[in-house]
Design a protein around this motif. Structure first.
Motif, PDB file in Angstrom:
ATOM      1  N   ASN A 157      22.333  41.947  41.152  1.00 22.04           N
ATOM      2  CA  ASN A 157      22.143  43.032  40.181  1.00 22.04           C
ATOM      3  C   ASN A 157      22.046  42.476  38.768  1.00 22.04           C
ATOM      4  OD1 ASN A 157      22.128  45.133  41.973  1.00 22.04           O
ATOM      5  ND2 ASN A 157      24.287  45.668  41.692  1.00 22.04           N
ATOM      6  N   LYS A 160      18.674  41.194  38.394  1.00 19.40           N
ATOM      7  CA  LYS A 160      17.678  42.268  38.351  1.00 19.40           C
ATOM      8  C   LYS A 160      17.677  43.010  37.019  1.00 19.40           C
ATOM      9  CE  LYS A 160      18.836  44.356  42.283  1.00 19.40           C
ATOM     10  NZ  LYS A 160      18.909  45.325  43.394  1.00 19.40           N
ATOM     11  N   TYR A 161      18.882  43.275  36.508  1.00 18.63           N
ATOM     12  CA  TYR A 161      18.983  44.134  35.335  1.00 18.63           C
ATOM     13  C   TYR A 161      19.188  43.363  34.039  1.00 18.63           C
ATOM     14  CZ  TYR A 161      19.231  47.344  39.207  1.00 18.63           C
ATOM     15  OH  TYR A 161      18.935  48.016  40.356  1.00 18.63           O
ATOM     16  N   ASP A 185      27.014  40.475  32.003  1.00 17.51           N
ATOM     17  CA  ASP A 185      25.623  40.152  31.695  1.00 17.51           C
ATOM     18  C   ASP A 185      25.254  40.828  30.395  1.00 17.51           C
ATOM     19  OD1 ASP A 185      24.274  42.814  32.081  1.00 17.51           O
ATOM     20  OD2 ASP A 185      24.986  42.579  34.143  1.00 17.51           O
ATOM     21  N   ILE A 188      20.310  45.326  30.674  1.00 20.30           N
ATOM     22  CA  ILE A 188      19.969  46.683  30.219  1.00 20.30           C
ATOM     23  C   ILE A 188      21.163  47.632  30.132  1.00 20.30           C
ATOM     24  CG2 ILE A 188      17.616  46.477  31.156  1.00 20.30           C
ATOM     25  CD1 ILE A 188      18.426  48.401  33.398  1.00 20.30           C
ATOM     26  N   GLY A 189      22.256  47.287  30.819  1.00 20.50           N
ATOM     27  CA  GLY A 189      23.444  48.133  30.758  1.00 20.50           C
ATOM     28  C   GLY A 189      23.299  49.416  31.553  1.00 20.50           C
ATOM     29  N   VAL A 198      27.766  54.577  39.964  1.00 26.08           N
ATOM     30  CA  VAL A 198      27.008  53.437  40.496  1.00 26.08           C
ATOM     31  C   VAL A 198      27.525  52.908  41.835  1.00 26.08           C
ATOM     32  CG1 VAL A 198      26.076  52.686  38.279  1.00 26.08           C
ATOM     33  CG2 VAL A 198      28.245  51.719  39.092  1.00 26.08           C
ATOM     34  N   THR A 205      20.487  54.277  38.594  1.00 21.78           N
ATOM     35  CA  THR A 205      20.324  54.946  37.310  1.00 21.78           C
ATOM     36  C   THR A 205      18.839  55.281  37.147  1.00 21.78           C
ATOM     37  OG1 THR A 205      19.918  52.890  36.115  1.00 21.78           O
ATOM     38  CG2 THR A 205      22.189  53.583  36.316  1.00 21.78           C
ATOM     39  N   GLY A 214      14.192  47.396  41.600  1.00 23.06           N
ATOM     40  CA  GLY A 214      15.412  48.051  42.067  1.00 23.06           C
ATOM     41  C   GLY A 214      15.522  48.057  43.583  1.00 23.06           C
ATOM     42  N   GLY A 215      16.739  48.044  44.096  1.00 23.86           N
ATOM     43  CA  GLY A 215      16.933  48.116  45.527  1.00 23.86           C
ATOM     44  C   GLY A 215      17.112  49.560  45.941  1.00 23.86           C
ATOM     45  N   ALA A 216      17.800  49.763  47.057  1.00 26.14           N
ATOM     46  CA  ALA A 216      17.964  51.115  47.564  1.00 26.14           C
ATOM     47  C   ALA A 216      19.182  51.801  46.970  1.00 26.14           C
ATOM     48  CB  ALA A 216      18.091  51.065  49.075  1.00 26.14           C
ATOM     49  N   GLY A 217      19.986  51.057  46.255  1.00 28.46           N
ATOM     50  CA  GLY A 217      21.167  51.666  45.660  1.00 28.46           C
ATOM     51  C   GLY A 217      22.381  51.643  46.565  1.00 28.46           C
ATOM     52  N   VAL A 218      22.457  50.677  47.463  1.00 29.59           N
ATOM     53  CA  VAL A 218      23.664  50.576  48.296  1.00 29.59           C
ATOM     54  C   VAL A 218      24.418  49.259  48.102  1.00 29.59           C
ATOM     55  CG1 VAL A 218      22.880  52.181  50.073  1.00 29.59           C
ATOM     56  CG2 VAL A 218      22.431  49.753  50.354  1.00 29.59           C
ATOM     57  N   GLY A 219      23.863  48.362  47.310  1.00 27.37           N
ATOM     58  CA  GLY A 219      24.505  47.058  47.088  1.00 27.37           C
ATOM     59  C   GLY A 219      25.936  47.183  46.570  1.00 27.37           C
ATOM     60  N   LEU A 220      26.126  48.054  45.606  1.00 27.45           N
ATOM     61  CA  LEU A 220      27.476  48.218  45.042  1.00 27.45           C
ATOM     62  C   LEU A 220      28.391  48.997  45.989  1.00 27.45           C
ATOM     63  CD1 LEU A 220      26.814  48.911  41.237  1.00 27.45           C
ATOM     64  CD2 LEU A 220      27.709  46.831  42.298  1.00 27.45           C
ATOM     65  N   PHE A 246      31.471  43.622  35.379  1.00 26.07           N
ATOM     66  CA  PHE A 246      32.077  44.048  36.639  1.00 26.07           C
ATOM     67  C   PHE A 246      33.341  43.228  36.859  1.00 26.07           C
ATOM     68  CE2 PHE A 246      27.857  45.705  37.111  1.00 26.07           C
ATOM     69  CZ  PHE A 246      28.019  46.848  37.883  1.00 26.07           C
TER      70      PHE A 246
HETATM   71  P1  ADP Z   1      20.382  48.640  43.628  1.00 25.99           P
HETATM   72  O1  ADP Z   1      20.002  48.141  44.977  1.00 25.99           O
HETATM   73  O2  ADP Z   1      19.534  49.742  43.111  1.00 25.99           O
HETATM   74  O3  ADP Z   1      20.577  47.535  42.647  1.00 25.99           O
HETATM   75  P2  ADP Z   1      23.260  48.937  43.603  1.00 25.99           P
HETATM   76  O4  ADP Z   1      24.155  49.774  44.446  1.00 25.99           O
HETATM   77  O5  ADP Z   1      23.458  47.466  43.695  1.00 25.99           O
HETATM   78  O6  ADP Z   1      21.783  49.336  43.936  1.00 25.99           O
HETATM   79  O7  ADP Z   1      23.423  49.402  42.117  1.00 25.99           O
HETATM   80  C1  ADP Z   1      23.353  50.781  41.806  1.00 25.99           C
HETATM   81  C2  ADP Z   1      22.750  51.005  40.435  1.00 25.99           C
HETATM   82  O8  ADP Z   1      23.672  50.560  39.429  1.00 25.99           O
HETATM   83  C3  ADP Z   1      21.488  50.189  40.177  1.00 25.99           C
HETATM   84  O9  ADP Z   1      20.347  50.824  40.656  1.00 25.99           O
HETATM   85  C4  ADP Z   1      21.488  50.092  38.663  1.00 25.99           C
HETATM   86  O10 ADP Z   1      20.982  51.298  38.123  1.00 25.99           O
HETATM   87  C5  ADP Z   1      22.967  50.027  38.312  1.00 25.99           C
HETATM   88  N1  ADP Z   1      23.424  48.632  38.101  1.00 25.99           N
HETATM   89  C6  ADP Z   1      24.102  47.850  38.976  1.00 25.99           C
HETATM   90  N2  ADP Z   1      24.388  46.647  38.438  1.00 25.99           N
HETATM   91  C7  ADP Z   1      23.888  46.666  37.185  1.00 25.99           C
HETATM   92  C8  ADP Z   1      23.871  45.711  36.104  1.00 25.99           C
HETATM   93  N3  ADP Z   1      24.434  44.501  36.215  1.00 25.99           N
HETATM   94  N4  ADP Z   1      23.271  46.091  34.956  1.00 25.99           N
HETATM   95  C9  ADP Z   1      22.699  47.326  34.836  1.00 25.99           C
HETATM   96  N5  ADP Z   1      22.683  48.252  35.802  1.00 25.99           N
HETATM   97  C10 ADP Z   1      23.266  47.942  36.967  1.00 25.99           C
END
Ligand code: ADP
Length: 256
Positions: A157, A160-161, A185, A188-189, A198, A205, A214-220, A246
């Motif tokens: 992440n 990516k961001y 990091d 973009i915040g 998140v 976001t 962007g991924g599917a939004g399940v990584g976190l 984080f």
């Molecule tokens: P994704 O696969 O979309 O990255 P995650 O579950 O990993 O899904 O993250 C959920 C969302 O949280 C992301 O889509 C992004 O909007 C936001 N996010 C996560 N990590 C960061 C980061 N380091 N900086 C900015 N936004 C983040």
């Protein structure tokens, strides 16, 4: 819940019964809603890349489009996206199943973080990002494979961001009670109003929703369930446009 009626039904007992039943019904409907939302979300996540691939292939087969490398690459990227989503879902289902068994081993968390960091060399180079990993060689008992996934999800992440040439800092801290993994990091915040969301399944976001990367939004979500299973916590702090931090806290002494 045990009800006894002796003679006249007492109003108080009836009220308690009604309230217990209502509570049960509310819980069930909440779970049902969650399940339904999950299905809708998955369907939606799959439909978008599938539609793209189908329309590209159709245009190529009908001779409207030349099968250029670029177009084939786009199809491949979408299929790659679907593949990642499916394996993310598998990971999520596995994490959320009741019988999640952790295979714990004493490891040096600083070393672990450095190893994961090394695997990101190519991705970091691509965006000219600088990664520093410092701190104390904290020893903690964790499921190594799963912890690698936590760090990898967070780091991917951050990559990516982040903007090109950004900085990512990882700091490992060893306290009496816990091992702390702090990752910062300057990307973009995350907008303040979205911070608490998140870690939710499929949450992305608005900004990242529109991004190709962007991924599917399940990584976190996966990262959080792994950390939870270790009795730890994961927290985020961020300022839009400035960057994110984080913090993973893992207890050194667990009761189990
Ligand atoms: P994704 O696969 O979309 O990255 P995650 O579950 O990993 O899904 O993250 C959920 C969302 O949280 C992301 O889509 C992004 O909007 C936001 N996010 C996560 N990590 C960061 C980061 N380091 N900086 C900015 N936004 C983040």
């Amino acid at each position: 819940y045990e009800m006894r009626f002796e003679g006249n039904v007492k109003t108080k007992e009836l009220e308690e019964l009604v309230s217990a039943v209502n509570h049960m019904a509310a819980t069930l409907s909440e779970q049902e809603n969650l399940r339904r939302r999950l299905t809708t979300d998955v369907a939606h996540e799959l439909r978008t890349p599938l539609t793209t691939v189908a329309s590209y292939l159709e245009a190529i087969m009908e001779g409207v489009w030349e099968p250029t490398t670029e177009r084939l690459q786009s199809c491949y990227d979408e299929i790659d996206r679907i593949t990642r989503l499916v394996s993310d879902l598998e990971g999520l289902a596995q994490m959320e199943s009741e019988n999640l068994r952790l295979e714990k081993l004493e490891i040096n968390f600083l070393e672990l973080a450095k190893n994961v960091g090394n695997n990101f060399a190519a991705e970091l180079d691509k965006k000219k990002l600088h990664l520093s990993i410092e701190g104390e060689p904290a020893i903690v008992s964790v499921d190594e494979k799963r912890m690698i996934q936590v760090i990898a999800n967070l780091l991917s992440n951050a990559v990516k961001y982040s903007h090109e040439s950004g900085q990512i800092r990882i700091h490992i801290k060893d306290t009496e009670e816990n091992v702390l993994f702090v990752m910062e990091d300057d990307g973009i915040g995350i907008p303040a109003k979205e911070l608490s969301l998140v870690f939710e399944r499929f949450y992305r976001t608005d900004k990242s929703r529109n991004r190709k990367t962007g991924g599917a939004g399940v990584g976190l979500t996966i990262a959080k369930s792994i950390v939870d299973a270790h009795g730890g916590t994961i927290a985020v702090d961020s300022e839009e446009g400035k960057g994110s931090r984080f913090i993973v806290t893992l207890p050194k002494h667990t009761r189990s």
